[in-house]
Design a protein around this motif. Structure first.
Motif, PDB file in Angstrom:
ATOM      1  N   ASP A  15       0.829  -1.200   0.000  1.00 23.39           N
ATOM      2  CA  ASP A  15       0.000   0.000   0.000  1.00 23.39           C
ATOM      3  C   ASP A  15       0.863   1.249   0.000  1.00 23.39           C
ATOM      4  OD1 ASP A  15      -2.628   0.187  -0.354  1.00 23.39           O
ATOM      5  OD2 ASP A  15      -3.202   0.162   1.754  1.00 23.39           O
ATOM      6  N   GLY A  16       2.100   1.095  -0.397  1.00 18.52           N
ATOM      7  CA  GLY A  16       2.967   2.252  -0.453  1.00 18.52           C
ATOM      8  C   GLY A  16       4.024   2.284   0.621  1.00 18.52           C
ATOM      9  N   THR A  52       0.956  11.117   5.542  1.00 23.26           N
ATOM     10  CA  THR A  52       1.277  10.480   4.267  1.00 23.26           C
ATOM     11  C   THR A  52       0.019  10.122   3.495  1.00 23.26           C
ATOM     12  OG1 THR A  52       3.328   9.565   5.184  1.00 23.26           O
ATOM     13  CG2 THR A  52       2.472   8.533   3.182  1.00 23.26           C
ATOM     14  N   VAL A  56      -0.943  11.544  -0.179  1.00 19.27           N
ATOM     15  CA  VAL A  56      -1.174  10.648  -1.321  1.00 19.27           C
ATOM     16  C   VAL A  56      -2.530  10.932  -1.959  1.00 19.27           C
ATOM     17  CG1 VAL A  56      -1.609   8.241  -1.958  1.00 19.27           C
ATOM     18  CG2 VAL A  56       0.359   8.816  -0.537  1.00 19.27           C
ATOM     19  N   ASP A  81      -0.471   5.398 -10.570  1.00 16.61           N
ATOM     20  CA  ASP A  81       0.112   4.895  -9.325  1.00 16.61           C
ATOM     21  C   ASP A  81       0.480   6.088  -8.459  1.00 16.61           C
ATOM     22  OD1 ASP A  81       1.485   3.753  -7.268  1.00 16.61           O
ATOM     23  OD2 ASP A  81       2.852   2.580  -8.499  1.00 16.61           O
ATOM     24  N   GLN A  83       1.231   6.227  -5.317  1.00 12.83           N
ATOM     25  CA  GLN A  83       2.371   5.992  -4.433  1.00 12.83           C
ATOM     26  C   GLN A  83       3.686   6.220  -5.168  1.00 12.83           C
ATOM     27  OE1 GLN A  83       2.496   5.484  -1.273  1.00 12.83           O
ATOM     28  NE2 GLN A  83       0.371   5.046  -0.731  1.00 12.83           N
ATOM     29  N   GLN A  84       3.743   5.778  -6.419  1.00 16.64           N
ATOM     30  CA  GLN A  84       4.947   6.016  -7.209  1.00 16.64           C
ATOM     31  C   GLN A  84       5.112   7.501  -7.491  1.00 16.64           C
ATOM     32  OE1 GLN A  84       7.379   3.756  -8.088  1.00 16.64           O
ATOM     33  NE2 GLN A  84       8.437   5.650  -8.631  1.00 16.64           N
ATOM     34  N   ARG A  87       6.670   9.027  -4.496  1.00 16.55           N
ATOM     35  CA  ARG A  87       8.092   8.722  -4.403  1.00 16.55           C
ATOM     36  C   ARG A  87       8.901   9.546  -5.404  1.00 16.55           C
ATOM     37  NH1 ARG A  87       6.063   3.467  -2.966  1.00 16.55           N
ATOM     38  NH2 ARG A  87       5.858   2.802  -5.131  1.00 16.55           N
TER      39      ARG A  87
END
Length: 344
Positions: A15-16, A52, A56, A81, A83-84, A87
């Motif tokens: 989930d990240g 976080t 997100v 995505d 989460q990507q 990042r």
């Protein structure tokens, strides 16, 4: 006894989250910084997880708006995505924005304090729901607008979220273009300057359509102003709101009564130690009884360890001192910051 985790714990890897961290000197620079951080100021796991999750969801919402404004088929299907995306932006340093982190921390603080207050008090009923039926149309409409806006700022699990409109203008623009640029990186032919135009236009369209009037802080301030103009911003109403854990409303109301801004009211309430909350209460002109009840309800949640000392401060602060401090606080923050830097 199981720890009280509000509202969620650290997300799992799928989930990240991140995999188990390796040992070795590669981590040493980060570990050194972390080791010497003041434990009183560090984020808890619950705070970090909530901040976080809100970030997100915010980036995901921005991404969806930008994708919707792009020509069909420009981006690969099933490539959303979030989460990507987080990042990528974090690695590039585009998330390290003071205003953004401050907003995330404030929402986490609001949730923490509200949950704690609701667990220890016995609210008399929803004061906002009661205001919908108020005979003053402005008060009624402002209360309804705030209720609807707060509903949109909860996800399907009931956890807080941040809307694009809640961001300050410059920050909203920064994030919109950062997300657009990150999405552009996922398309082939990055060297082609022509390929950037749709992404830039999509971000600009999102910024142009942003309605600052829908920001949750603005709606809270509008209700507070309506109540003040109607002569309804009274201690009983503030106490009802406090018992329900509605600390943003209480902070904005006290800020209004003190002749300060709503955000200033929040700052002095949330960082209430060293006489800051007491100063806000004295500037707002509330009674000693109300001040004592509010300190008892919120004191330990905003960093106040000795209620007796704070009440003594409230008693010792006379009208002349309060007026002088109020004049100082009404000065532009940039001016006050410059004076502090100069040692004045």
């Amino acid at each position: 006894m199981a720890p009280d985790e509000w509202p969620i714990a650290t997300p799992p890897e799928d989930d990240g989250g991140y995999p188990a961290r390796p040992a070795g000197r590669r981590r040493l620079p980060t570990v050194r910084k972390d080791f010497f951080l003041d434990p009183r100021d560090r984020l808890t796991e619950q705070e970090r997880a909530l901040m976080t999750a809100m970030l997100v969801e915010l980036l995901e919402a921005i991404e969806e708006e930008i994708r919707a404004a792009l020509p069909s088929g420009l981006l690969p299907a099933n490539d959303d995505d979030s989460q990507q995306l987080l990042r990528d932006l974090t690695a590039a340093g585009l998330i390290d924005q003071a205003d953004l982190i401050a907003l995330l921390l404030r929402r986490a603080d609001e949730e923490r304090i509200a949950n704690a207050v609701r667990g220890r008090s016995a609210p008399r009923g929803s004061y906002l729901q009661a205001l919908i039926a108020d005979e003053n149309e402005r008060v009624s409409a402002s209360a309804m607008a705030l209720i609807l806006a707060r509903g949109r700022r909860r996800n399907r699990l009931g956890q807080p979220r941040i809307e694009f409109e809640d961001l300050p203008g410059p920050l909203a623009k920064t994030l919109a273009y950062a997300v657009a640029a990150a999405l552009r990186q996922r398309v082939g032919g990055v060297a082609s300057k022509e390929g950037h135009v749709p992404f830039g236009r999509a971000a600009a369209q999102l910024c142009d359509g942003r309605d600052a009037a829908k920001a949750i802080d603005g709606l809270t301030a509008a209700l507070v102003a309506a109540l003040k103009d109607a002569g309804r911003l009274q201690e009983q109403l503030l106490e009802n709101a406090a018992e329900e854990g509605d600390v943003p409303f209480v902070a904005y109301a006290l800020g209004e009564l003190a002749g300060l801004s709503g955000p200033a009211g929040w700052d002095y309430l949330a960082d209430g130690d060293d006489g800051r909350l007491v100063l806000l209460l004295r500037l707002a002109g509330v009674s000693r009884e109300f001040a004592a009840r509010l300190l008892a309800l919120l004191g330990d949640l905003v960093g106040i360890g000795d209620l007796g000392t704070e009440i003594a401060r409230f008693d010792a602060l006379d009208e002349a001192q309060a007026r002088s401090m109020c004049e100082w606080l009404r000065l532009d923050p940039a001016y006050r910051a410059a004076l502090r830097t100069l040692g004045a």
